[in-house]
Design a protein around this motif. Structure first.
Motif, mmCIF file in Angstrom:
data_model
loop_
_atom_site.group_PDB
_atom_site.id
_atom_site.type_symbol
_atom_site.label_atom_id
_atom_site.label_comp_id
_atom_site.label_asym_id
_atom_site.label_seq_id
_atom_site.Cartn_x
_atom_site.Cartn_y
_atom_site.Cartn_z
ATOM 1 N N ILE A 32 26.667 46.705 28.281
ATOM 2 C CA ILE A 32 27.904 47.241 27.699
ATOM 3 C C ILE A 32 28.671 48.054 28.740
ATOM 4 C CG2 ILE A 32 28.817 48.871 25.991
ATOM 5 C CD1 ILE A 32 26.539 47.984 24.131
ATOM 6 N N TYR A 33 27.941 48.859 29.505
ATOM 7 C CA TYR A 33 28.563 49.686 30.542
ATOM 8 C C TYR A 33 29.250 48.812 31.591
ATOM 9 C CZ TYR A 33 28.784 53.019 34.476
ATOM 10 O OH TYR A 33 29.197 53.802 35.519
ATOM 11 N N VAL A 34 28.519 47.817 32.109
ATOM 12 C CA VAL A 34 29.068 46.956 33.160
ATOM 13 C C VAL A 34 30.223 46.126 32.625
ATOM 14 C CG1 VAL A 34 28.554 45.024 34.702
ATOM 15 C CG2 VAL A 34 26.898 46.879 34.437
ATOM 16 N N SER A 36 32.222 46.728 30.178
ATOM 17 C CA SER A 36 33.394 47.577 29.918
ATOM 18 C C SER A 36 34.186 47.820 31.194
ATOM 19 C CB SER A 36 32.953 48.911 29.311
ATOM 20 O OG SER A 36 32.291 48.722 28.087
ATOM 21 N N ILE A 37 33.477 48.113 32.293
ATOM 22 C CA ILE A 37 34.152 48.376 33.567
ATOM 23 C C ILE A 37 34.823 47.118 34.095
ATOM 24 C CG2 ILE A 37 33.782 48.981 35.994
ATOM 25 C CD1 ILE A 37 31.570 50.869 35.049
ATOM 26 N N VAL A 38 34.084 46.017 34.100
ATOM 27 C CA VAL A 38 34.606 44.778 34.685
ATOM 28 C C VAL A 38 35.789 44.232 33.881
ATOM 29 C CG1 VAL A 38 34.057 42.364 35.183
ATOM 30 C CG2 VAL A 38 32.432 44.158 35.804
ATOM 31 N N VAL A 39 35.650 44.187 32.558
ATOM 32 C CA VAL A 39 36.738 43.666 31.731
ATOM 33 C C VAL A 39 37.960 44.579 31.812
ATOM 34 C CG1 VAL A 39 37.462 43.146 29.365
ATOM 35 C CG2 VAL A 39 35.207 42.417 30.177
ATOM 36 N N ALA A 40 37.729 45.893 31.748
ATOM 37 C CA ALA A 40 38.852 46.837 31.873
ATOM 38 C C ALA A 40 39.541 46.679 33.215
ATOM 39 C CB ALA A 40 38.344 48.267 31.703
ATOM 40 N N ASN A 41 38.752 46.493 34.265
ATOM 41 C CA ASN A 41 39.348 46.349 35.595
ATOM 42 C C ASN A 41 40.116 45.043 35.728
ATOM 43 O OD1 ASN A 41 39.340 48.067 38.031
ATOM 44 N ND2 ASN A 41 38.695 46.181 39.041
ATOM 45 N N MET A 42 39.604 43.988 35.108
ATOM 46 C CA MET A 42 40.338 42.720 35.119
ATOM 47 C C MET A 42 41.698 42.880 34.437
ATOM 48 S SD MET A 42 39.476 39.127 33.179
ATOM 49 C CE MET A 42 39.824 39.896 31.587
ATOM 50 N N ILE A 43 41.694 43.494 33.264
ATOM 51 C CA ILE A 43 42.944 43.678 32.513
ATOM 52 C C ILE A 43 43.917 44.565 33.287
ATOM 53 C CG2 ILE A 43 43.935 44.645 30.403
ATOM 54 C CD1 ILE A 43 41.306 43.837 28.985
ATOM 55 N N LEU A 44 43.412 45.678 33.805
ATOM 56 C CA LEU A 44 44.272 46.591 34.557
ATOM 57 C C LEU A 44 44.823 45.930 35.811
ATOM 58 C CD1 LEU A 44 42.210 49.909 34.231
ATOM 59 C CD2 LEU A 44 44.385 49.370 33.115
ATOM 60 N N SER A 45 43.998 45.162 36.499
ATOM 61 C CA SER A 45 44.441 44.479 37.716
ATOM 62 C C SER A 45 45.596 43.543 37.412
ATOM 63 C CB SER A 45 43.284 43.697 38.350
ATOM 64 O OG SER A 45 42.249 44.554 38.762
ATOM 65 N N ILE A 46 45.443 42.755 36.354
ATOM 66 C CA ILE A 46 46.495 41.801 35.994
ATOM 67 C C ILE A 46 47.776 42.537 35.585
ATOM 68 C CG2 ILE A 46 47.145 40.015 34.333
ATOM 69 C CD1 ILE A 46 44.168 39.204 34.272
ATOM 70 N N ILE A 47 47.626 43.622 34.823
ATOM 71 C CA ILE A 47 48.799 44.401 34.407
ATOM 72 C C ILE A 47 49.516 44.992 35.617
ATOM 73 C CG2 ILE A 47 49.549 46.506 33.214
ATOM 74 C CD1 ILE A 47 47.365 45.946 31.133
ATOM 75 N N PHE A 48 48.752 45.612 36.515
ATOM 76 C CA PHE A 48 49.368 46.273 37.663
ATOM 77 C C PHE A 48 49.968 45.276 38.644
ATOM 78 C CE2 PHE A 48 46.119 49.936 37.045
ATOM 79 C CZ PHE A 48 46.848 50.391 35.957
ATOM 80 N N ILE A 49 49.382 44.082 38.726
ATOM 81 C CA ILE A 49 49.941 43.049 39.596
ATOM 82 C C ILE A 49 51.387 42.748 39.213
ATOM 83 C CG2 ILE A 49 49.870 40.540 39.995
ATOM 84 C CD1 ILE A 49 46.811 40.829 40.280
ATOM 85 N N PHE A 50 51.637 42.715 37.908
ATOM 86 C CA PHE A 50 52.979 42.378 37.444
ATOM 87 C C PHE A 50 53.845 43.613 37.165
ATOM 88 C CE2 PHE A 50 50.378 38.671 36.347
ATOM 89 C CZ PHE A 50 51.113 37.677 36.971
ATOM 90 N N ALA A 51 53.190 44.775 37.013
ATOM 91 C CA ALA A 51 53.952 45.991 36.682
ATOM 92 C C ALA A 51 54.512 46.687 37.916
ATOM 93 C CB ALA A 51 53.073 46.960 35.897
ATOM 94 N N PHE A 107 21.153 45.549 41.100
ATOM 95 C CA PHE A 107 22.020 44.381 41.239
ATOM 96 C C PHE A 107 23.412 44.655 40.679
ATOM 97 C CE2 PHE A 107 24.032 40.682 39.362
ATOM 98 C CZ PHE A 107 24.036 39.785 40.416
ATOM 99 N N PHE A 108 23.477 45.105 39.419
ATOM 100 C CA PHE A 108 24.774 45.279 38.785
ATOM 101 C C PHE A 108 25.551 46.452 39.382
ATOM 102 C CE2 PHE A 108 22.861 42.623 35.429
ATOM 103 C CZ PHE A 108 23.883 41.693 35.310
ATOM 104 N N SER A 109 24.865 47.400 39.978
ATOM 105 C CA SER A 109 25.558 48.487 40.658
ATOM 106 C C SER A 109 26.363 47.962 41.837
ATOM 107 C CB SER A 109 24.550 49.533 41.126
ATOM 108 O OG SER A 109 25.199 50.520 41.900
ATOM 109 N N PHE A 110 25.714 47.230 42.730
ATOM 110 C CA PHE A 110 26.413 46.697 43.905
ATOM 111 C C PHE A 110 27.350 45.555 43.535
ATOM 112 C CE2 PHE A 110 22.906 48.949 45.939
ATOM 113 C CZ PHE A 110 23.571 49.594 46.969
ATOM 114 N N PHE A 111 26.990 44.804 42.509
ATOM 115 C CA PHE A 111 27.852 43.741 42.007
ATOM 116 C C PHE A 111 29.178 44.329 41.525
ATOM 117 C CE2 PHE A 111 29.198 40.723 38.684
ATOM 118 C CZ PHE A 111 29.041 39.513 39.331
ATOM 119 N N THR A 112 29.116 45.435 40.812
ATOM 120 C CA THR A 112 30.321 46.086 40.305
ATOM 121 C C THR A 112 31.116 46.739 41.428
ATOM 122 O OG1 THR A 112 29.164 46.528 38.216
ATOM 123 C CG2 THR A 112 31.186 47.750 38.611
#
Length: 491
Positions: A32-34, A36-51, A107-112
């Motif tokens: 859940i922790y990982v 949340s970070i990855v999905v939030a970052n994906m959404i924010l990245s896409i928003i900021f790319i166009f914003a 793994f998920f620490s460095f992956f993130t």
């Protein structure tokens, strides 16, 4: 608003460090922790790319010409979107796969963290910033390559570091030359060279380009600096799929594109001996990688050599030093990312469910793992370049750009593409034949009695990616239009 560009870079890095500190004991809590970070970052990245397009944020300024700054332009958009979306897909796939690998917190620490570092490369506004995150990428991904910490993993990690440090040294020399002979290190379409300084020193500056091409090309596995990539196949499959089929290798392609079109400038390089050297290297790598893939009997190693070859499809197109060549290179970067991550996911599903790693061990899998192998079939045909699937459009763009360039060496490159396509058909087609047409003397039902498709966490990404490869292959025009605008310096 421009300060928001730091968030997609810092959020995963801080989140990954937090995972090391928290050291979750429960798998569900960690997932859940990982997620949340990855999905939030994906959404924010896409928003900021166009914003915040073309807005620049300077995090640290050292001098008038040296700073750590972030900005989104057309090229950033392409790389950032590829990384953001495929990272999220790969994360959910990893939740299931990593159950049998162990050491999941590490793994998920460095992956993130690696997610944030790659976004730092994508959003870099200048060569210094890109170089910083480019080298941080080696540091962040090394523990992933060496995850198993056995003899093979340690050997692969050492090779990865040695090649990366060597490439970094070449790249650093090129940066010093650009700092002296350029007006800045900013990414400006068309280049930043001060021609009054370059006059009389053209050959030295061209040497600088060759150093940059091979230095940053190490992560793009250009011959003869390719061997780290097949060796890195000892890493868990999600690492092979994402970092070594999408993020790390595409960072190399992205960096070469930046120094070619945004630092040295294609007008300065076109027709020079440096262009010839770079094109010859890509042509050799295209054929060599495909030939080695055909020779390899290990499934992941075969796919790794396939990646070596396909990366040089992109580099060959980019080295045509033309807008059409840039379109071809970017198109294949996107298409290959989707196709190859799917193929690696299939390899991972096979290893996860059966423990089998060699091509000869998958006879009859077309019936035992139908969903997995249908997805493999679709993406294999795409990588072969069968119309109207995804790979056809990018290969067509590369070939037409080569013809339009008028460079005699480009026709040699087209020949290499044809040979590589034939070899691709052989090394992927042979897998399909074994999967769907096993030898009659084998008792497939007994041999594969425990073989079946994995659960939805692994099959849904396969199905989704295969569907995307069909959809974009059938209707690629919007993507071609966007890439055309980037290559024209409009977007």
């Amino acid at each position: 608003m421009s300060f928001l560009l730091c968030i997609p870079v810092l959020l995963p890095i801080v989140g990954g460090i937090g995972l090391l500190i928290a050291n979750f004991k429960e798998r569900m809590a960690r997932q859940i922790y990982v997620a949340s970070i990855v999905v939030a970052n994906m959404i924010l990245s896409i928003i900021f790319i166009f914003a915040v397009p073309h807005q620049e944020f300077t995090l640290i300024r050292f001098t008038d010409t040296l700073s750590i700054s972030f900005r989104v332009d057309g090229l950033s958009t392409v790389f950032g979107m590829i990384v953001s979306i495929l990272w999220a897909v790969s994360t959910f796939y990893s939740f299931e796969y990593m159950k049998h690998e162990g050491k999941e917190n590490k793994f998920f620490s460095f992956f993130t963290m690696s997610f944030g570092v790659v976004m730092g490369i994508a959003f870099s506004a200048n060569l210094l910033t890109m170089y910083l995150f480019y080298e941080l990428l080696t540091v962040a991904t090394l523990p992933l390559v060496m995850h198993a910490m056995d003899a093979k993993a340690c050997s692969a990690g050492k090779k990865y570091v040695m090649f990366s440090i060597g490439g970094a040294s070449f790249g650093f020399i090129a940066i010093m030359l650009l700092l002296y002979y350029g007006v800045s290190l900013d990414f400006v379409y068309g280049g930043i060279l001060d021609m009054s300084k370059v006059s009389g020193m053209e050959h030295l500056v061209l040497v600088g380009f060759i150093l940059a091409f091979f230095g940053f090309g190490v992560k793009a596995s250009i011959f003869p600096f390719y061997s780290w990539l097949p060796s890195a196949g000892v890493a868990p499959t999600p690492v092979s799929a994402l970092l070594h089929a999408v993020a790390v290798v595409n960072a190399g392609i992205f960096a070469v594109t930046r120094v070619t079109y945004y630092n040295f400038g294609m007008d300065f390089l076109r027709g020079s001996w440096a262009q010839t050297v770079a094109m010859v290297a890509t042509i050799i790598t295209i054929v060599f990688g495909s030939a080695m893939a055909l020779r390899s009997t290990h499934l992941k190693r075969r796919l790794a050599y396939s990646t070596v070859s396909n990366l040089s499809y992109m580099l060959f197109s980019l080295m045509l030093m033309s807008p059409a060549g840039m379109v071809g290179g970017l198109t294949h970067m996107l298409f290959h990312s989707v196709l190859k991550i799917t193929l690696f996911f299939v390899a991972g599903a096979i290893i996860y469910k059966t423990g089998r790693e060699y091509v000869d061990q998958i006879e009859g899998f077309g019936y035992s793992m139908p969903i997995t192998m249908v997805c493999f079939t679709i993406t294999s045909l795409g990588l072969m370049g069968i119309p109207p699937l995804m790979g056809f459009g990018s290969k067509w763009n590369i070939a037409t750009a080569a013809v339009e360039s008028g460079n005699p060496l480009a026709y040699v490159g087209i020949g290499a593409l044809i040979i590589s396509t034939l070899l691709t058909t052989l090394y992927l087609g042979s897998i399909l034949i074994k999967a769907y047409f096993p030898r009659k003397e084998l008792d497939i039902k007994t041999l594969n009695k425990d073989v079946k498709d994995p659960n939805l966490l692994m099959t849904l990404p396969l199905i989704g990616l295969a569907a995307v490869s069909i959809g974009i292959g059938v209707y690629p025009s919007p993507i071609f239009d966007v890439f055309g605008s980037i290559a024209a310096g409009v977007f």
